[in-house]
Design an enzyme around this catalytic site. Structure first.
Site, PDB file in Angstrom:
ATOM      1  N   ARG A   1      23.643  13.334  17.052  1.00 27.40           N
ATOM      2  CA  ARG A   1      23.584  14.425  16.545  1.00 27.40           C
ATOM      3  C   ARG A   1      22.565  14.675  15.222  1.00 27.40           C
ATOM      4  O   ARG A   1      22.570  13.574  14.376  1.00 27.40           O
ATOM      5  CB  ARG A   1      24.916  14.742  15.981  1.00 27.40           C
ATOM      6  CG  ARG A   1      25.971  14.707  17.108  1.00 27.40           C
ATOM      7  CD  ARG A   1      27.379  15.236  16.851  1.00 27.40           C
ATOM      8  NE  ARG A   1      28.492  15.129  17.908  1.00 27.40           N
ATOM      9  CZ  ARG A   1      28.360  15.710  19.221  1.00 27.40           C
ATOM     10  NH1 ARG A   1      27.659  16.645  19.154  1.00 27.40           N
ATOM     11  NH2 ARG A   1      28.937  15.179  19.960  1.00 27.40           N
ATOM     12  N   ASP A   2      22.056  15.761  15.305  1.00 24.08           N
ATOM     13  CA  ASP A   2      21.232  15.948  14.151  1.00 24.08           C
ATOM     14  C   ASP A   2      21.769  16.137  13.007  1.00 24.08           C
ATOM     15  O   ASP A   2      23.010  16.786  12.793  1.00 24.08           O
ATOM     16  CB  ASP A   2      20.323  17.410  14.557  1.00 24.08           C
ATOM     17  CG  ASP A   2      18.990  17.578  13.406  1.00 24.08           C
ATOM     18  OD1 ASP A   2      17.988  17.219  13.957  1.00 24.08           O
ATOM     19  OD2 ASP A   2      19.137  17.818  12.091  1.00 24.08           O
ATOM     20  N   ILE A   3      21.568  15.700  11.691  1.00 25.48           N
ATOM     21  CA  ILE A   3      22.181  15.723  10.564  1.00 25.48           C
ATOM     22  C   ILE A   3      22.312  17.241   9.834  1.00 25.48           C
ATOM     23  O   ILE A   3      23.292  17.536   9.057  1.00 25.48           O
ATOM     24  CB  ILE A   3      21.500  14.634   9.828  1.00 25.48           C
ATOM     25  CG1 ILE A   3      22.388  14.075   8.426  1.00 25.48           C
ATOM     26  CG2 ILE A   3      20.314  15.140   8.940  1.00 25.48           C
ATOM     27  CD1 ILE A   3      22.151  12.988   7.852  1.00 25.48           C
TER      28      ILE A   3
ATOM     29  N   VAL B   1      10.025  14.118  10.936  1.00 29.27           N
ATOM     30  CA  VAL B   1      10.261  12.648  11.216  1.00 29.27           C
ATOM     31  C   VAL B   1       9.174  12.364  12.514  1.00 29.27           C
ATOM     32  O   VAL B   1       8.999  12.833  13.255  1.00 29.27           O
ATOM     33  CB  VAL B   1      11.783  12.654  11.731  1.00 29.27           C
ATOM     34  CG1 VAL B   1      11.756  11.072  12.244  1.00 29.27           C
ATOM     35  CG2 VAL B   1      12.728  13.007  10.866  1.00 29.27           C
TER      36      VAL B   1
ATOM     37  N   HIS C   1      10.763  12.584  19.025  1.00 20.40           N
ATOM     38  CA  HIS C   1      12.180  13.085  19.413  1.00 20.40           C
ATOM     39  C   HIS C   1      12.383  14.435  20.080  1.00 20.40           C
ATOM     40  O   HIS C   1      11.632  15.433  19.738  1.00 20.40           O
ATOM     41  CB  HIS C   1      13.145  13.000  18.109  1.00 20.40           C
ATOM     42  CG  HIS C   1      12.667  13.872  17.081  1.00 20.40           C
ATOM     43  ND1 HIS C   1      11.705  13.395  16.275  1.00 20.40           N
ATOM     44  CD2 HIS C   1      12.921  15.046  16.659  1.00 20.40           C
ATOM     45  CE1 HIS C   1      11.372  14.066  15.183  1.00 20.40           C
ATOM     46  NE2 HIS C   1      11.958  15.223  15.430  1.00 20.40           N
TER      47      HIS C   1
ATOM     48  N   HIS D   1      14.575  17.729  20.758  1.00 19.81           N
ATOM     49  CA  HIS D   1      15.836  18.203  20.209  1.00 19.81           C
ATOM     50  C   HIS D   1      16.294  19.034  21.273  1.00 19.81           C
ATOM     51  O   HIS D   1      15.728  19.459  22.334  1.00 19.81           O
ATOM     52  CB  HIS D   1      15.259  19.562  19.405  1.00 19.81           C
ATOM     53  CG  HIS D   1      14.650  19.090  17.799  1.00 19.81           C
ATOM     54  ND1 HIS D   1      15.498  18.902  16.753  1.00 19.81           N
ATOM     55  CD2 HIS D   1      13.510  18.652  17.733  1.00 19.81           C
ATOM     56  CE1 HIS D   1      14.587  18.663  15.827  1.00 19.81           C
ATOM     57  NE2 HIS D   1      13.624  18.337  16.033  1.00 19.81           N
TER      58      HIS D   1
END
Ligand code: 5GP
Ligand code: ZN
Length: 114
Positions: free
Chosen positions: A30-32, A97, A101, A103
């Site tokens: 999960r994205d922070i 980042v 990745h 999303h």
């Protein structure tokens, strides 16, 4: 493994994190800082920064990432309502980042892409 890469550290368990999915190619968290009610990140095991770094031997990893995103969207209940898949690449996209990745965003109407 890139030194000081947050996602490599999460992959290796050096930063404890709930891993929602893991296979030979990729893992998901999960994205922070979620930008939508559901905001997941599907991350290749190998540290790439850009899609252009993914030589043909890693093309199966791309397939695995999209398959994982599809399955996770279903598991999170954002399949039929709709969701958005995003890969930011470089400066103009705001990539923060440098470990590539994907999303997975959903749970609210998204509006225009840009
Ligand atoms: P980018 O802008 O590079 O496409 O997206 C980076 C994403 O990683 C951001 O949405 C940010 O909230 C997320 N992120 C940054 N650090 C961490 C972390 O330590 N843990 C998790 N789960 N997500 C992170
Ligand atoms: Zn990394």
């Amino acid at each position: 493994m890139a030194d000081d890469c947050i996602f490599c550290k999460i992959r290796d368990g050096d930063i404890p994190s709930e891993i929602l999915h893991r296979d030979d190619h990729c893992f998901a968290i999960r994205d922070i800082g979620p930008a939508a009610p559901t905001h997941l990140l599907v991350i290749p095991v190998e540290h790439f920064t850009f899609l252009r770094d993914m030589t043909p031997e890693f093309h199966p990893t791309l397939g695995a990432m999209f398959a994982a995103a599809r399955d996770l969207a279903a598991a999170e209940g954002i399949d039929e309502s709709g969701h958005r898949l995003v890969i930011n690449q470089g400066n103009h996209a705001g990539q923060a980042v440098d470990h590539l990745h994907l999303h997975v965003l959903g749970g609210r109407p998204m509006g225009p892409v840009a």
